[in-house]
Design an enzyme around this catalytic site. Sequence first.
Site, PDB file in Angstrom:
ATOM      1  N   SER A   1       0.858  -1.185   0.000  1.00  6.08           N
ATOM      2  CA  SER A   1       0.000   0.000   0.000  1.00  6.08           C
ATOM      3  C   SER A   1       0.893   1.233   0.000  1.00  6.08           C
ATOM      4  O   SER A   1       2.025   1.187   0.527  1.00  6.08           O
ATOM      5  CB  SER A   1      -0.868   0.020   1.257  1.00  6.08           C
ATOM      6  OG  SER A   1      -1.535   1.263   1.384  1.00  6.08           O
TER       7      SER A   1
ATOM      8  N   TYR B   1      -0.763  -0.018  10.548  1.00  8.04           N
ATOM      9  CA  TYR B   1      -1.169  -0.479   9.208  1.00  8.04           C
ATOM     10  C   TYR B   1      -0.026  -0.254   8.218  1.00  8.04           C
ATOM     11  O   TYR B   1       0.365  -1.152   7.470  1.00  8.04           O
ATOM     12  CB  TYR B   1      -2.439   0.265   8.758  1.00  8.04           C
ATOM     13  CG  TYR B   1      -2.900  -0.151   7.373  1.00  8.04           C
ATOM     14  CD1 TYR B   1      -3.555  -1.357   7.179  1.00  8.04           C
ATOM     15  CD2 TYR B   1      -2.659   0.670   6.256  1.00  8.04           C
ATOM     16  CE1 TYR B   1      -3.961  -1.751   5.906  1.00  8.04           C
ATOM     17  CE2 TYR B   1      -3.061   0.284   4.992  1.00  8.04           C
ATOM     18  CZ  TYR B   1      -3.713  -0.924   4.824  1.00  8.04           C
ATOM     19  OH  TYR B   1      -4.111  -1.314   3.555  1.00  8.04           O
TER      20      TYR B   1
HETATM   21  N1  NAD Z   1      -8.788  -0.410  -0.263  1.00  9.68           N
HETATM   22  C1  NAD Z   1      -7.691   0.350  -0.255  1.00  9.68           C
HETATM   23  O1  NAD Z   1      -7.750   1.596  -0.300  1.00  9.68           O
HETATM   24  C2  NAD Z   1      -6.333  -0.290  -0.216  1.00  9.68           C
HETATM   25  C3  NAD Z   1      -5.214   0.472  -0.587  1.00  9.68           C
HETATM   26  C4  NAD Z   1      -3.967  -0.110  -0.564  1.00  9.68           C
HETATM   27  C5  NAD Z   1      -3.836  -1.427  -0.177  1.00  9.68           C
HETATM   28  N2  NAD Z   1      -4.924  -2.155   0.177  1.00  9.68           N
HETATM   29  C6  NAD Z   1      -4.718  -3.551   0.552  1.00  9.68           C
HETATM   30  O2  NAD Z   1      -5.430  -4.360  -0.372  1.00  9.68           O
HETATM   31  C7  NAD Z   1      -5.900  -5.547   0.256  1.00  9.68           C
HETATM   32  C8  NAD Z   1      -7.390  -5.689   0.091  1.00  9.68           C
HETATM   33  O3  NAD Z   1      -8.042  -4.496   0.466  1.00  9.68           O
HETATM   34  P1  NAD Z   1      -9.640  -4.380   0.382  1.00  9.68           P
HETATM   35  O4  NAD Z   1      -9.992  -2.952   0.382  1.00  9.68           O
HETATM   36  O5  NAD Z   1     -10.159  -5.265  -0.692  1.00  9.68           O
HETATM   37  O6  NAD Z   1      -9.998  -4.965   1.844  1.00  9.68           O
HETATM   38  P2  NAD Z   1     -11.112  -5.990   2.337  1.00  9.68           P
HETATM   39  O7  NAD Z   1     -11.177  -5.845   3.824  1.00  9.68           O
HETATM   40  O8  NAD Z   1     -12.357  -5.816   1.535  1.00  9.68           O
HETATM   41  O9  NAD Z   1     -10.503  -7.418   1.942  1.00  9.68           O
HETATM   42  C9  NAD Z   1      -9.660  -8.135   2.765  1.00  9.68           C
HETATM   43  C10 NAD Z   1     -10.042  -9.595   2.680  1.00  9.68           C
HETATM   44  O10 NAD Z   1      -9.092 -10.338   3.472  1.00  9.68           O
HETATM   45  C11 NAD Z   1      -9.810 -11.310   4.219  1.00  9.68           C
HETATM   46  N3  NAD Z   1      -9.049 -11.663   5.419  1.00  9.68           N
HETATM   47  C12 NAD Z   1      -8.848 -10.922   6.544  1.00  9.68           C
HETATM   48  N4  NAD Z   1      -8.110 -11.611   7.426  1.00  9.68           N
HETATM   49  C13 NAD Z   1      -7.834 -12.812   6.859  1.00  9.68           C
HETATM   50  C14 NAD Z   1      -7.103 -13.942   7.274  1.00  9.68           C
HETATM   51  N5  NAD Z   1      -6.514 -14.008   8.481  1.00  9.68           N
HETATM   52  N6  NAD Z   1      -7.003 -14.996   6.433  1.00  9.68           N
HETATM   53  C15 NAD Z   1      -7.609 -14.967   5.217  1.00  9.68           C
HETATM   54  N7  NAD Z   1      -8.318 -13.926   4.760  1.00  9.68           N
HETATM   55  C16 NAD Z   1      -8.436 -12.859   5.589  1.00  9.68           C
HETATM   56  C17 NAD Z   1     -11.146 -10.654   4.537  1.00  9.68           C
HETATM   57  O11 NAD Z   1     -12.141 -11.621   4.871  1.00  9.68           O
HETATM   58  C18 NAD Z   1     -11.443  -9.915   3.238  1.00  9.68           C
HETATM   59  O12 NAD Z   1     -12.147 -10.724   2.328  1.00  9.68           O
HETATM   60  C19 NAD Z   1      -5.395  -5.457   1.693  1.00  9.68           C
HETATM   61  O13 NAD Z   1      -4.122  -6.077   1.779  1.00  9.68           O
HETATM   62  C20 NAD Z   1      -5.258  -3.972   1.915  1.00  9.68           C
HETATM   63  O14 NAD Z   1      -4.340  -3.671   2.956  1.00  9.68           O
HETATM   64  C21 NAD Z   1      -6.168  -1.615   0.170  1.00  9.68           C
END
Ligand code: NAD
Length: 250
Positions: A145, A155
């Site tokens: 990220s 985070y």
């Molecule tokens: N949305 C953003 O703005 C953004 C920006 C940069 C990076 N990210 C990264 O992208 C990824 C996804 O983000 P998102 O917005 O889709 O989030 P999200 O919360 O919708 O998705 C995360 C998923 O991970 C699963 N999860 C959580 N803990 C788990 C575990 N212990 N084992 C297996 N699965 C597990 C959850 O059930 C969920 O389906 C993450 O790594 C997040 O840090 C997101």
Amino acid sequence: MGRFEGKTAIVTGAAQGIGEGYARALGREGANVVVADLNAERGRQVAKQIVADGGAAVFCEVDVSDEASAAALAAFTMETYGSIDHVVNNAAIYGQMKLDLLLTVPWDYYKKFMSVNLDGALNVTRAVWKPMSKGGGGSIVNQSSTAAWLYSGFYGLAKVGVNGLTQQLSRELGGSKIRINAVAPGPIDTEATRTVTPGNMVADMVKQIPLQRMGTPDDLVGMCLFLLSDEAAWITGQIFNVDGGQIIRS
Ligand SMILES: NC(=O)c1ccc[n+]([C@@H]2O[C@H](COP(=O)([O-])OP(=O)(O)OC[C@H]3O[C@@H](n4cnc5c(N)ncnc54)[C@H](O)[C@@H]3O)[C@@H](O)[C@H]2O)c1
């Protein structure tokens, strides 16, 4: 023919949001997709949808922070599809995360958080690299990220760790013909972001982004699939921002 025809790809955290976007795109490009997530109900739906759209997919329940669970994911994938060629380490605690400081966050919460958001990628990689290697190699993408380059407490610290892990593991995996890279997205409009980031904060963030909008999961798909594919055959240990220009690094 899709770029991933006959290949098997595991996407962790694929039950929703960005991971779902990656899983569906891999399905469209011909991969056998393993939708791996803690959330069985939504994960099953994603796998079902990929199949309904003409792809191949199964769901596997996994906790990426648990060694036995990651081993079971690798074994299940081998039994189901006979190979592991690509892995996206995308799972993280994000949507419902505590908003607290490094100095005050409850220690047990911090340890659990890091075990998922940082160690999860290492744990899954440790479970898959041997079958990947035996199959002739493959590629891994870790989800970082832009939070790694900005103040964002524990985070962001976990994402700094993901970047370091990507660099360090590239040396350990290269001899097995396994490439590993990271995508560092800027703010992406997912259900989870809407839960964790108040609307006024989003508006302020967007003002700072040269391209003047939030990203979408689809904005990330091109980079992720490029890095997984043979087009990136000589790229490993790198971190790629996909962020509308949010971060300028010297
Ligand atoms: N949305 C953003 O703005 C953004 C920006 C940069 C990076 N990210 C990264 O992208 C990824 C996804 O983000 P998102 O917005 O889709 O989030 P999200 O919360 O919708 O998705 C995360 C998923 O991970 C699963 N999860 C959580 N803990 C788990 C575990 N212990 N084992 C297996 N699965 C597990 C959850 O059930 C969920 O389906 C993450 O790594 C997040 O840090 C997101």
